[in-house]
Scaffold this motif. Sequence first.
Motif, PDB file in Angstrom:
ATOM      1  N   MET A 189       3.060  -2.916  -9.840  1.00 50.73           N
ATOM      2  CA  MET A 189       3.878  -4.012  -9.333  1.00 50.73           C
ATOM      3  C   MET A 189       3.540  -5.307 -10.050  1.00 50.73           C
ATOM      4  O   MET A 189       4.429  -6.097 -10.388  1.00 50.73           O
ATOM      5  N   LEU A 190       2.247  -5.542 -10.300  1.00 45.43           N
ATOM      6  CA  LEU A 190       1.827  -6.786 -10.945  1.00 45.43           C
ATOM      7  C   LEU A 190       2.220  -6.824 -12.416  1.00 45.43           C
ATOM      8  O   LEU A 190       2.540  -7.888 -12.950  1.00 45.43           O
ATOM      9  N   GLU A 191       2.191  -5.663 -13.075  1.00 47.92           N
ATOM     10  CA  GLU A 191       2.532  -5.625 -14.499  1.00 47.92           C
ATOM     11  C   GLU A 191       4.032  -5.468 -14.719  1.00 47.92           C
ATOM     12  O   GLU A 191       4.687  -6.321 -15.323  1.00 47.92           O
ATOM     13  N   ASP A 192       4.594  -4.377 -14.219  1.00 43.77           N
ATOM     14  CA  ASP A 192       6.006  -4.082 -14.483  1.00 43.77           C
ATOM     15  C   ASP A 192       6.939  -4.828 -13.537  1.00 43.77           C
ATOM     16  O   ASP A 192       8.059  -5.169 -13.913  1.00 43.77           O
ATOM     17  N   GLY A 193       6.484  -5.068 -12.312  1.00 42.57           N
ATOM     18  CA  GLY A 193       7.319  -5.803 -11.360  1.00 42.57           C
ATOM     19  C   GLY A 193       7.533  -7.242 -11.783  1.00 42.57           C
ATOM     20  O   GLY A 193       8.656  -7.762 -11.719  1.00 42.57           O
ATOM     21  N   THR A 194       6.468  -7.901 -12.237  1.00 41.51           N
ATOM     22  CA  THR A 194       6.614  -9.292 -12.700  1.00 41.51           C
ATOM     23  C   THR A 194       7.467  -9.358 -13.961  1.00 41.51           C
ATOM     24  O   THR A 194       8.255 -10.287 -14.140  1.00 41.51           O
ATOM     25  N   LYS A 195       7.331  -8.352 -14.827  1.00 39.86           N
ATOM     26  CA  LYS A 195       8.154  -8.332 -16.042  1.00 39.86           C
ATOM     27  C   LYS A 195       9.633  -8.168 -15.683  1.00 39.86           C
ATOM     28  O   LYS A 195      10.498  -8.835 -16.257  1.00 39.86           O
ATOM     29  N   LEU A 196       9.920  -7.285 -14.726  1.00 34.70           N
ATOM     30  CA  LEU A 196      11.303  -7.083 -14.293  1.00 34.70           C
ATOM     31  C   LEU A 196      11.894  -8.370 -13.729  1.00 34.70           C
ATOM     32  O   LEU A 196      13.035  -8.734 -14.036  1.00 34.70           O
ATOM     33  N   LEU A 197      11.115  -9.075 -12.925  1.00 37.73           N
ATOM     34  CA  LEU A 197      11.590 -10.341 -12.359  1.00 37.73           C
ATOM     35  C   LEU A 197      11.809 -11.379 -13.459  1.00 37.73           C
ATOM     36  O   LEU A 197      12.766 -12.164 -13.404  1.00 37.73           O
ATOM     37  N   GLY A 198      10.934 -11.387 -14.466  1.00 41.70           N
ATOM     38  CA  GLY A 198      11.110 -12.302 -15.598  1.00 41.70           C
ATOM     39  C   GLY A 198      12.387 -12.004 -16.371  1.00 41.70           C
ATOM     40  O   GLY A 198      13.133 -12.915 -16.743  1.00 41.70           O
ATOM     41  N   ILE A 199      12.666 -10.716 -16.595  1.00 44.65           N
ATOM     42  CA  ILE A 199      13.895 -10.330 -17.301  1.00 44.65           C
ATOM     43  C   ILE A 199      15.114 -10.723 -16.488  1.00 44.65           C
ATOM     44  O   ILE A 199      16.138 -11.154 -17.048  1.00 44.65           O
ATOM     45  N   LEU A 200      15.032 -10.595 -15.175  1.00 46.28           N
ATOM     46  CA  LEU A 200      16.143 -10.985 -14.303  1.00 46.28           C
ATOM     47  C   LEU A 200      16.451 -12.474 -14.452  1.00 46.28           C
ATOM     48  O   LEU A 200      17.619 -12.878 -14.532  1.00 46.28           O
ATOM     49  N   ASN A 201      15.415 -13.290 -14.520  1.00 48.82           N
ATOM     50  CA  ASN A 201      15.607 -14.733 -14.713  1.00 48.82           C
ATOM     51  C   ASN A 201      16.239 -15.032 -16.070  1.00 48.82           C
ATOM     52  O   ASN A 201      17.105 -15.904 -16.189  1.00 48.82           O
ATOM     53  N   ILE A 202      15.814 -14.311 -17.102  1.00 50.44           N
ATOM     54  CA  ILE A 202      16.389 -14.502 -18.431  1.00 50.44           C
ATOM     55  C   ILE A 202      17.864 -14.123 -18.443  1.00 50.44           C
ATOM     56  O   ILE A 202      18.699 -14.815 -19.039  1.00 50.44           O
ATOM     57  N   ALA A 203      18.198 -13.021 -17.761  1.00 52.00           N
ATOM     58  CA  ALA A 203      19.599 -12.583 -17.699  1.00 52.00           C
ATOM     59  C   ALA A 203      20.468 -13.643 -17.039  1.00 52.00           C
ATOM     60  O   ALA A 203      21.557 -13.976 -17.525  1.00 52.00           O
ATOM     61  N   PHE A 204      20.014 -14.207 -15.925  1.00 53.32           N
ATOM     62  CA  PHE A 204      20.762 -15.260 -15.242  1.00 53.32           C
ATOM     63  C   PHE A 204      20.880 -16.508 -16.115  1.00 53.32           C
ATOM     64  O   PHE A 204      21.932 -17.158 -16.159  1.00 53.32           O
ATOM     65  N   TYR A 205      19.792 -16.828 -16.790  1.00 51.36           N
ATOM     66  CA  TYR A 205      19.788 -18.033 -17.627  1.00 51.36           C
ATOM     67  C   TYR A 205      20.853 -17.954 -18.716  1.00 51.36           C
ATOM     68  O   TYR A 205      21.675 -18.863 -18.869  1.00 51.36           O
ATOM     69  N   PHE A 206      20.855 -16.868 -19.484  1.00 54.37           N
ATOM     70  CA  PHE A 206      21.785 -16.778 -20.600  1.00 54.37           C
ATOM     71  C   PHE A 206      23.221 -16.516 -20.141  1.00 54.37           C
ATOM     72  O   PHE A 206      24.164 -16.917 -20.823  1.00 54.37           O
ATOM     73  N   TRP A 207      23.385 -15.861 -19.014  1.00 50.44           N
ATOM     74  CA  TRP A 207      24.732 -15.724 -18.451  1.00 50.44           C
ATOM     75  C   TRP A 207      25.312 -17.108 -18.165  1.00 50.44           C
ATOM     76  O   TRP A 207      26.456 -17.402 -18.513  1.00 50.44           O
ATOM     77  N   TYR A 208      24.491 -17.956 -17.532  1.00 45.94           N
ATOM     78  CA  TYR A 208      24.939 -19.304 -17.175  1.00 45.94           C
ATOM     79  C   TYR A 208      25.152 -20.160 -18.430  1.00 45.94           C
ATOM     80  O   TYR A 208      26.200 -20.812 -18.571  1.00 45.94           O
ATOM     81  N   VAL A 209      24.179 -20.161 -19.343  1.00 46.15           N
ATOM     82  CA  VAL A 209      24.246 -21.023 -20.528  1.00 46.15           C
ATOM     83  C   VAL A 209      25.425 -20.647 -21.415  1.00 46.15           C
ATOM     84  O   VAL A 209      26.178 -21.525 -21.863  1.00 46.15           O
ATOM     85  N   CYS A 210      25.607 -19.359 -21.661  1.00 44.02           N
ATOM     86  CA  CYS A 210      26.703 -18.928 -22.539  1.00 44.02           C
ATOM     87  C   CYS A 210      28.061 -19.235 -21.905  1.00 44.02           C
ATOM     88  O   CYS A 210      28.986 -19.687 -22.592  1.00 44.02           O
ATOM     89  N   ARG A 211      28.187 -19.018 -20.615  1.00 39.88           N
ATOM     90  CA  ARG A 211      29.455 -19.318 -19.941  1.00 39.88           C
ATOM     91  C   ARG A 211      29.767 -20.801 -20.014  1.00 39.88           C
ATOM     92  O   ARG A 211      30.898 -21.197 -20.339  1.00 39.88           O
ATOM     93  N   GLN A 212      28.766 -21.640 -19.741  1.00 37.06           N
ATOM     94  CA  GLN A 212      28.972 -23.085 -19.776  1.00 37.06           C
ATOM     95  C   GLN A 212      29.321 -23.575 -21.179  1.00 37.06           C
ATOM     96  O   GLN A 212      30.169 -24.444 -21.351  1.00 37.06           O
ATOM     97  N   GLU A 213      28.665 -22.996 -22.175  1.00 40.27           N
ATOM     98  CA  GLU A 213      28.917 -23.411 -23.561  1.00 40.27           C
ATOM     99  C   GLU A 213      30.350 -23.085 -23.969  1.00 40.27           C
ATOM    100  O   GLU A 213      31.037 -23.902 -24.597  1.00 40.27           O
ATOM    101  N   ILE A 214      30.820 -21.906 -23.609  1.00 40.40           N
ATOM    102  CA  ILE A 214      32.189 -21.508 -23.960  1.00 40.40           C
ATOM    103  C   ILE A 214      33.207 -22.348 -23.201  1.00 40.40           C
ATOM    104  O   ILE A 214      34.204 -22.820 -23.779  1.00 40.40           O
ATOM    105  N   MET A 215      32.981 -22.567 -21.918  1.00 44.65           N
ATOM    106  CA  MET A 215      33.909 -23.362 -21.114  1.00 44.65           C
ATOM    107  C   MET A 215      33.999 -24.792 -21.625  1.00 44.65           C
ATOM    108  O   MET A 215      35.077 -25.387 -21.681  1.00 44.65           O
ATOM    109  N   GLN A 216      32.858 -25.336 -22.025  1.00 44.90           N
ATOM    110  CA  GLN A 216      32.830 -26.725 -22.509  1.00 44.90           C
ATOM    111  C   GLN A 216      33.526 -26.853 -23.861  1.00 44.90           C
ATOM    112  O   GLN A 216      34.281 -27.802 -24.092  1.00 44.90           O
ATOM    113  N   ARG A 217      33.306 -25.892 -24.745  1.00 43.10           N
ATOM    114  CA  ARG A 217      33.907 -25.964 -26.075  1.00 43.10           C
ATOM    115  C   ARG A 217      35.410 -25.704 -26.017  1.00 43.10           C
ATOM    116  O   ARG A 217      36.188 -26.354 -26.699  1.00 43.10           O
TER     117      ARG A 217
END
Length: 222
Positions: A189-217
């Motif tokens: 849980m400490l090794e793979d669980g934290t990594k999974l949660l980190g990947i989840l945050n990255i997925a949300f981040y780039f989903w939001y950033v890419c959508r905003q960038e396209i909408m703005q342009r």
Amino acid sequence: MQLHVFNKILQESRKQIEADRPILFLNGGTVLVFLALSVYAKFLGKGQGIEFLFADPFSIRRPYYGLLTSVSEVLWCLSGTVCLFSFSLLNIISPNRKANLFILCSAIGIFVLLADDLFRITLILRDVAKVPKGVMYLVYGTGAIAYGLCFWRKLLSTPYVLLIIAGILFGISGLVDILHIKGNGTPAMLEDGTKLLGILNIAFYFWYVCRQEIMQRKYGIS
């Protein structure tokens, strides 16, 4: 000057946390689930079942074998594909902009980490070339720092708190891996669980950033 910049970043981070409460709730909920699984493993002696969730191969007798490992890899693929597709669109809408390079480099970095997860590059280098895991983690960490220094202006205009959270979680995961903490279920849980949660945050981040960038342009919507 440095104190002024630090205070500005701190204030912006507070604003982001207040604006991104759903993401914080999702992180908090995921952490609670992981804690519940850790307690389940610790006090009910079901640690091996927890480890099965993060295992590598598939077993027909245990359909859940490697379930969360597969989820991690799907999230890596989702993040990288979103970045790569967004880069292709942005390069058509308004080419030769540094933000396009930011999205492209993000996609490259994500696919490098995905390749490591899928093909066990770090493990192969450790067993075949005797390269310690710590060295590989240092290489990836150096790459992340170089990425941050190159695109720090762009990062400050995005919900970078999600990336900071992901970086901390990856650091915890790598530290647990290097220290070889003993236990039944909890280390997974400490090794793979934290990594999974980190990947989840990255997925949300780039989903939001890419959508905003396209909408703005494309439509001028920020």
